[in-house]
Design an enzyme around this catalytic site. Sequence first.
Site, PDB file in Angstrom:
ATOM      1  N   LYS A 146       0.162   4.155  -0.357  1.00  0.00           N
ATOM      2  CA  LYS A 146      -0.472   5.537   0.508  1.00  0.00           C
ATOM      3  C   LYS A 146      -0.207   6.632  -0.312  1.00  0.00           C
ATOM      4  O   LYS A 146      -0.226   6.673  -1.664  1.00  0.00           O
ATOM      5  CB  LYS A 146       0.039   5.722   1.997  1.00  0.00           C
ATOM      6  CG  LYS A 146      -0.146   4.270   2.666  1.00  0.00           C
ATOM      7  CD  LYS A 146       0.298   4.585   4.098  1.00  0.00           C
ATOM      8  CE  LYS A 146      -0.040   3.031   4.738  1.00  0.00           C
ATOM      9  NZ  LYS A 146       0.028   2.953   6.127  1.00  0.00           N
ATOM     10  N   ASN A 190       0.949  -1.429  -0.084  1.00  0.00           N
ATOM     11  CA  ASN A 190       0.104  -0.135   0.125  1.00  0.00           C
ATOM     12  C   ASN A 190       0.852   1.358  -0.004  1.00  0.00           C
ATOM     13  O   ASN A 190       1.549   1.571   1.168  1.00  0.00           O
ATOM     14  CB  ASN A 190      -0.965  -0.076   1.182  1.00  0.00           C
ATOM     15  CG  ASN A 190      -1.534   1.294   1.427  1.00  0.00           C
ATOM     16  OD1 ASN A 190      -1.783   2.159   0.460  1.00  0.00           O
ATOM     17  ND2 ASN A 190      -2.469   1.295   2.439  1.00  0.00           N
ATOM     18  N   GLU A 222      -6.538   4.477   8.162  1.00  0.00           N
ATOM     19  CA  GLU A 222      -6.202   5.777   7.821  1.00  0.00           C
ATOM     20  C   GLU A 222      -7.748   6.502   7.096  1.00  0.00           C
ATOM     21  O   GLU A 222      -7.907   7.570   7.483  1.00  0.00           O
ATOM     22  CB  GLU A 222      -5.060   6.114   6.874  1.00  0.00           C
ATOM     23  CG  GLU A 222      -3.998   5.727   7.824  1.00  0.00           C
ATOM     24  CD  GLU A 222      -2.681   5.231   7.015  1.00  0.00           C
ATOM     25  OE1 GLU A 222      -2.561   5.230   5.607  1.00  0.00           O
ATOM     26  OE2 GLU A 222      -1.701   4.734   7.714  1.00  0.00           O
ATOM     27  N   SER A 241       3.779  -2.366  10.242  1.00  0.00           N
ATOM     28  CA  SER A 241       5.388  -2.412  10.498  1.00  0.00           C
ATOM     29  C   SER A 241       6.102  -3.550  10.241  1.00  0.00           C
ATOM     30  O   SER A 241       7.076  -3.881  10.870  1.00  0.00           O
ATOM     31  CB  SER A 241       5.678  -1.978  12.011  1.00  0.00           C
ATOM     32  OG  SER A 241       5.288  -0.638  12.042  1.00  0.00           O
ATOM     33  N   HIS A 290      -9.311   0.756   5.257  1.00  0.00           N
ATOM     34  CA  HIS A 290      -7.933   1.093   5.935  1.00  0.00           C
ATOM     35  C   HIS A 290      -8.060   2.065   7.209  1.00  0.00           C
ATOM     36  O   HIS A 290      -8.962   3.099   6.908  1.00  0.00           O
ATOM     37  CB  HIS A 290      -6.977   1.857   4.749  1.00  0.00           C
ATOM     38  CG  HIS A 290      -5.454   1.742   5.212  1.00  0.00           C
ATOM     39  ND1 HIS A 290      -5.204   2.732   6.232  1.00  0.00           N
ATOM     40  CD2 HIS A 290      -4.526   0.976   5.210  1.00  0.00           C
ATOM     41  CE1 HIS A 290      -3.765   2.332   6.394  1.00  0.00           C
ATOM     42  NE2 HIS A 290      -3.660   1.188   5.972  1.00  0.00           N
ATOM     43  N   GLU A 292      -4.875  -5.263  10.586  1.00  0.00           N
ATOM     44  CA  GLU A 292      -3.901  -4.064  10.721  1.00  0.00           C
ATOM     45  C   GLU A 292      -4.090  -3.491  12.274  1.00  0.00           C
ATOM     46  O   GLU A 292      -4.784  -2.519  11.992  1.00  0.00           O
ATOM     47  CB  GLU A 292      -3.897  -3.189   9.772  1.00  0.00           C
ATOM     48  CG  GLU A 292      -3.587  -3.594   8.205  1.00  0.00           C
ATOM     49  CD  GLU A 292      -3.249  -2.524   7.194  1.00  0.00           C
ATOM     50  OE1 GLU A 292      -2.204  -2.757   6.675  1.00  0.00           O
ATOM     51  OE2 GLU A 292      -3.965  -1.612   6.909  1.00  0.00           O
ATOM     52  N   GLY A 312       3.100   2.176  10.774  1.00  0.00           N
ATOM     53  CA  GLY A 312       4.058   3.025  10.631  1.00  0.00           C
ATOM     54  C   GLY A 312       4.790   3.551  12.039  1.00  0.00           C
ATOM     55  O   GLY A 312       5.457   4.674  12.241  1.00  0.00           O
TER      56      GLY A 312
HETATM   57  P1  13P Z   1       3.488   0.143   7.631  1.00  0.00           P
HETATM   58  O1  13P Z   1       3.877  -1.030   7.236  1.00  0.00           O
HETATM   59  O2  13P Z   1       4.281   1.314   7.057  1.00  0.00           O
HETATM   60  O3  13P Z   1       3.345  -0.038   9.196  1.00  0.00           O
HETATM   61  O4  13P Z   1       1.841   0.367   7.178  1.00  0.00           O
HETATM   62  C1  13P Z   1       0.897  -0.756   6.994  1.00  0.00           C
HETATM   63  C2  13P Z   1      -0.182  -0.315   6.304  1.00  0.00           C
HETATM   64  O5  13P Z   1      -0.830   0.542   6.923  1.00  0.00           O
HETATM   65  C3  13P Z   1      -0.510  -0.786   5.264  1.00  0.00           C
HETATM   66  O6  13P Z   1      -1.885  -0.685   4.731  1.00  0.00           O
END
Ligand code: 13P
Length: 252
Positions: A11, A9, A99, A215, A97, A169, A175
């Site tokens: 982003k 992803n 976010e 992560s 997601h 997740e 992150g």
């Molecule tokens: P990270 O791997 O940067 O923690 O992000 C995970 C994520 O949100 C994938 O959709």
Amino acid sequence: MRSKIVAGNWKMNKTLSESKDLVKEIKKSIKGIKLENTRVIIAPTYVNLQKVSKSTKKSAIEVAAQNMHQADSGAFTGEISAEMLKSVGVGIVILGHSERREYFGETDALLAQKVDQALKNKLEIIFCFGEVLDDRKNENHFKVVESQIKNALFHLDASDWKYLVLAYEPVWAIGTGETASPEQAQEMHAFIRNLVASKYNSAIADNVSILYGGSVKPANAKEIFSKEDVDGGLIGGAALNADDFSALIEAI
Ligand code: 13P
């Protein structure tokens, strides 16, 4: 048999030329890897989907969108429809997601509509969910995940499930550099699979791929991916670097 999946992803990262470069590098670095029953998916930003999907056509890489609107079309400034995604060669969409939920107010009810819209258009869905840190601390994580899944997915017919990939997740691991331990991931994934089995049946539960996200990096991937109910990863940061991303594919 359910597939193993490594999905990146991206982003809100990578311009068009950076996206092209990254695709080129990923293609090169996965050339020598045997992808037995393993799917590689990347999700660039909307504006680069068409170019990326064209440039991956003859490769093993599949392309996903990061979001989609729930309506067919109309006066929804700034939004993108399922039909538009399909028209540029995209067959997969990430929905739910954390976010999107946190910064754009996406609720379970809205996500249920987006899921229906994606299915109506025969798009495959990578459906994300996961608890925040407080839920984990208060030992509410199973309850939270159960209600996210029930509210957005349990109205579906059994036949819809072939279009679904689940992605657990935990928000506290996204992150942050903090990862769920392989045991925590396995425990939750087994819980999710049981939940699906008890609502539908064990064949559907056995066939749905459940990804872990938060992560994941080359240093911890092997251990997480080795767990029985972890079928791969939804990767953020480490998907932005071809060497790291291909190391994750090797790990699986
Ligand atoms: P990270 O791997 O940067 O923690 O992000 C995970 C994520 O949100 C994938 O959709």
